[in-house]
Design an enzyme around this catalytic site. Structure first.
Site, PDB file in Angstrom:
ATOM      1  N   ASP A  38      69.875  33.566  60.480  1.00 40.59           N
ATOM      2  CA  ASP A  38      69.317  32.226  60.352  1.00 40.59           C
ATOM      3  C   ASP A  38      67.815  32.226  60.589  1.00 40.59           C
ATOM      4  O   ASP A  38      67.226  33.233  60.936  1.00 40.59           O
ATOM      5  CB  ASP A  38      69.984  31.294  61.367  1.00 40.59           C
ATOM      6  CG  ASP A  38      71.293  30.738  60.819  1.00 40.59           C
ATOM      7  OD1 ASP A  38      71.584  30.989  59.636  1.00 40.59           O
ATOM      8  OD2 ASP A  38      72.006  30.070  61.580  1.00 40.59           O
ATOM      9  N   LYS A  60      68.457  27.769  57.023  1.00 41.96           N
ATOM     10  CA  LYS A  60      68.227  26.441  56.452  1.00 41.96           C
ATOM     11  C   LYS A  60      66.959  25.894  57.074  1.00 41.96           C
ATOM     12  O   LYS A  60      66.737  26.018  58.268  1.00 41.96           O
ATOM     13  CB  LYS A  60      69.377  25.496  56.814  1.00 41.96           C
ATOM     14  CG  LYS A  60      70.705  25.961  56.283  1.00 41.96           C
ATOM     15  CD  LYS A  60      71.772  24.899  56.562  1.00 41.96           C
ATOM     16  CE  LYS A  60      73.149  25.391  56.160  1.00 41.96           C
ATOM     17  NZ  LYS A  60      73.666  26.438  57.082  1.00 41.96           N
ATOM     18  N   MET A 175      68.515  18.373  67.779  1.00 39.19           N
ATOM     19  CA  MET A 175      68.146  17.784  66.479  1.00 39.19           C
ATOM     20  C   MET A 175      67.778  16.310  66.651  1.00 39.19           C
ATOM     21  O   MET A 175      68.154  15.466  65.839  1.00 39.19           O
ATOM     22  CB  MET A 175      69.314  17.925  65.479  1.00 39.19           C
ATOM     23  CG  MET A 175      69.681  19.375  65.228  1.00 39.19           C
ATOM     24  SD  MET A 175      71.240  19.589  64.366  1.00 39.19           S
ATOM     25  CE  MET A 175      72.433  19.396  65.690  1.00 39.19           C
TER      26      MET A 175
HETATM   27  N1  SAH Z   1      73.055  26.868  68.014  1.00 39.64           N
HETATM   28  C1  SAH Z   1      71.788  26.408  68.519  1.00 39.64           C
HETATM   29  C2  SAH Z   1      71.474  25.007  68.089  1.00 39.64           C
HETATM   30  C3  SAH Z   1      71.256  24.859  66.620  1.00 39.64           C
HETATM   31  S1  SAH Z   1      70.927  23.206  66.137  1.00 39.64           S
HETATM   32  C4  SAH Z   1      71.782  26.556  70.040  1.00 39.64           C
HETATM   33  O1  SAH Z   1      72.818  26.822  70.640  1.00 39.64           O
HETATM   34  O2  SAH Z   1      70.719  26.407  70.641  1.00 39.64           O
HETATM   35  C5  SAH Z   1      69.168  23.226  66.035  1.00 39.64           C
HETATM   36  C6  SAH Z   1      68.583  22.384  67.139  1.00 39.64           C
HETATM   37  O3  SAH Z   1      68.660  23.101  68.356  1.00 39.64           O
HETATM   38  C7  SAH Z   1      67.130  22.065  66.959  1.00 39.64           C
HETATM   39  O4  SAH Z   1      66.948  20.931  66.139  1.00 39.64           O
HETATM   40  C8  SAH Z   1      66.720  21.763  68.379  1.00 39.64           C
HETATM   41  O5  SAH Z   1      67.104  20.492  68.793  1.00 39.64           O
HETATM   42  C9  SAH Z   1      67.547  22.763  69.143  1.00 39.64           C
HETATM   43  N2  SAH Z   1      66.804  23.982  69.420  1.00 39.64           N
HETATM   44  C10 SAH Z   1      67.069  25.217  68.975  1.00 39.64           C
HETATM   45  N3  SAH Z   1      66.181  26.092  69.462  1.00 39.64           N
HETATM   46  C11 SAH Z   1      65.335  25.385  70.239  1.00 39.64           C
HETATM   47  C12 SAH Z   1      64.220  25.712  71.034  1.00 39.64           C
HETATM   48  N4  SAH Z   1      63.794  26.961  71.121  1.00 39.64           N
HETATM   49  N5  SAH Z   1      63.598  24.727  71.717  1.00 39.64           N
HETATM   50  C13 SAH Z   1      64.028  23.465  71.647  1.00 39.64           C
HETATM   51  N6  SAH Z   1      65.079  23.104  70.914  1.00 39.64           N
HETATM   52  C14 SAH Z   1      65.733  24.033  70.220  1.00 39.64           C
END
Ligand code: SAH
Length: 502
Positions: A38, A60, A175
């Site tokens: 990803d 994406k 998100m």
């Molecule tokens: N599977 C991922 C989440 C994916 S959804 C997890 O467990 O973290 C994507 C969302 O995750 C982003 O829109 C944001 O809200 C959050 N996110 C992912 N990485 C991030 C980061 N480094 N800092 C802040 N938010 C993050």
């Protein structure tokens, strides 16, 4: 191929800091036949992949066409059925807003074996890096992970705003930037207090992490004003107010500072790692590359005749490494140095020797050739055979001095440093640098020649010692910081002292 046929591993890569990848994820990446990855995976996450592994990007990005989810599913099934070991690498945790559940179901349906490797999810990692504990004995006995942006194809909202408003603990929205205004309003309309602390964390655990704090009533306008962009988390809860006492990332001595490392790539990693650990954004812009010359006749001759030398002088850890390679090629080992006096120019070189079982007899206190000459004052070289094994372009201070004292000196070049073509991305990243570090004269001349007027002239130059500094000045630049101890640790100390003072 694994013994049980193809297996698809749904692997979490963590929130962004490469150090937060699990050991299991790294092991699987290292052995995978194919990796479907990803967008939000840590920098360098795939560095350990096999050379022949297929690396397939299926990320994406908002507003950009991407591989549809159904097709990703089909491809994973296909690869699994082909008997491959497949890593499906996702940001954070695969089962937390990662569609890992759907992919697993799809694989099971198709009869393909899978395993799940949890990752550190942003909801706990970005918050922790921002100094916000998602639970706290006094403030929050529960935490909820909530999506702030549901699947737009869903007909009805699954979010019960009354229940969320009444939730007795911290709300962490993933998100959540795009719809923050609506979501905050919905929470307040359902009874959550407008003055409850809130925070937004952008790119948590990445070098550019930013956190803003406000209240539920003001978080939307704050996020807009500060231009907080995805990926970001929104935290609502009293714990957001704990940040003042608990923030730690920003306290690291080099937080928010960009430091350019110009050493050869092979040597840069230690310095780069230490700088990153101190909070710096490191740009690796190697100016030089080490090219071995151990195939040259003069080196081969010296290695074969190594037992004839009474004194062997080494002037860098690289030199030590290559001398031992040359000895191996000549069918010899450390015992060939048993009767010689061995001199090292400094502790780094001495350490490299020690790793080969040789304790250097002479190590000067200052790490320049002149100091080695002084340190050798008590060694009788009159009529003795001396080997100076070093870089092709080194100065002649040491051999000249030893010859003057009657030594029969052979100088061999174990390696030569050649200019490395600058990487355009790194050059661009270096433009905002606060510090540029130079660990040798050759890095100075080569980098300046390679960059020309793209050298970041506002940056403060940190030099390892007087010889390097002189080369900087000869090139019309100023030295802002010069190390007192002329090795990498000394350079780090000097840089830190300067950063603390400014
Ligand atoms: N599977 C991922 C989440 C994916 S959804 C997890 O467990 O973290 C994507 C969302 O995750 C982003 O829109 C944001 O809200 C959050 N996110 C992912 N990485 C991030 C980061 N480094 N800092 C802040 N938010 C993050």
């Amino acid at each position: 191929m694994s013994a049980r046929g193809g297996v698809v591993y749904l692997v979490g890569a963590g929130p962004g800091d490469p150090g937060l990848m699990t050991k299991r994820s790294l092991d699987l990446i290292a052995s995978a036949d194919a990796i479907y990855y990803d967008r939000l995976i840590p920098t360098g996450a795939l560095d350990g992949a096999r050379e022949d592994a297929e690396l397939i990007y299926v990320g994406k990005q908002p507003g950009v066409p991407s591989v549809p989810q159904a097709e990703i599913g089909e491809r994973l099934v296909e690869a699994g059925k082909a008997g491959k070991s497949v890593v499906r690498l996702k940001g954070g945790d695969p089962f937390v807003f990662g569609r890992g559940g759907e992919e697993g179901e799809n694989l099971r349906e198709a009869g393909v074996e899978f395993e799940v490797v949890p990752g550190v999810t942003a909801g706990v990692a970005a918050t922790a890096y921002a100094g916000i504990p998602v639970t706290h004995r006094d403030d929050a006995s529960a935490v909820a992970f909530v999506t702030g942006h549901e699947d737009p194809e869903k007909a009805e909202t699954a979010l019960d705003w009354d229940a969320l408003a009444a939730f007795p603990g911290t709300l962490v929205f993933y998100m959540g930037v795009k719809r923050l205004g609506e979501n905050a309003a919905a929470l307040m309309a359902s009874g959550r207090a407008a003055d409850e602390p809130a925070a937004a964390i952008e790119r948590g655990t990445w070098p550019g992490q930013r956190t803003v704090t406000a209240t539920l009533g003001t978080i939307a306008e704050t996020v807009e004003r500060e231009a907080i962009k995805a990926p970001a988390l929104i935290v609502v809860g009293d714990v957001a107010g704990r940040r003042e006492a608990l923030h730690w990332l920003e306290r690291r001595p080099l937080h928010g500072r960009t430091v350019v490392v110009t050493r050869a790539r092979a040597q840069a990693s230690g310095l780069a790692k230490t700088l990153r650990g101190l909070g710096a954004s490191v740009v690796e812009l190697p100016a030089i590359r080490i090219e071995s010359r151990i195939g040259d006749d003069e080196v081969r001759a010296a290695a074969s005749a190594i037992r004839d030398y009474d004194l062997v002088c080494l002037t860098s850890p690289n030199g030590v490494k290559l001398l031992f390679e040359a000895l191996t090629a000549a069918g010899r080992d450390a015992r060939a140095l048993a009767d010689a006096t061995v001199a090292a120019i400094g502790p780094g070189t001495a350490r490299a020797l020690a790793a080969h079982g040789i304790a250097a007899d002479v190590i000067p206190e200052r790490f320049v050739a002149e100091a080695l000459v002084e340190a050798l004052a008590d060694v009788d070289v009159e009529g003795k055979k001396v080997l100076v094994a070093r870089a092709a372009e080194a100065r002649d201070v040491l051999p000249d001095a030893l010859r003057e004292r009657g030594g029969e000196v052979d100088v061999v070049a174990l390696y030569e440093t050649v200019r490395e073509a600058p990487d355009e991305k790194a050059v661009a990243a270096a433009q905002d640098a606060e510090y540029v570090t130079f660990t040798s004269s050759s890095t100075v001349t080569n980098l300046l020649e390679a960059l020309g007027d793209r050298f970041p002239s506002q940056a403060l130059i940190v030099s390892i010692g007087p010889i390097t500094s002189a080369t900087v000045r000869e090139n019309g630049l100023e030295v802002a910081v010069e190390a007192e101890r002329h090795d990498v640790d000394g350079l780090l100390e000097a840089l830190l002292a300067d950063a603390a003072a400014s």
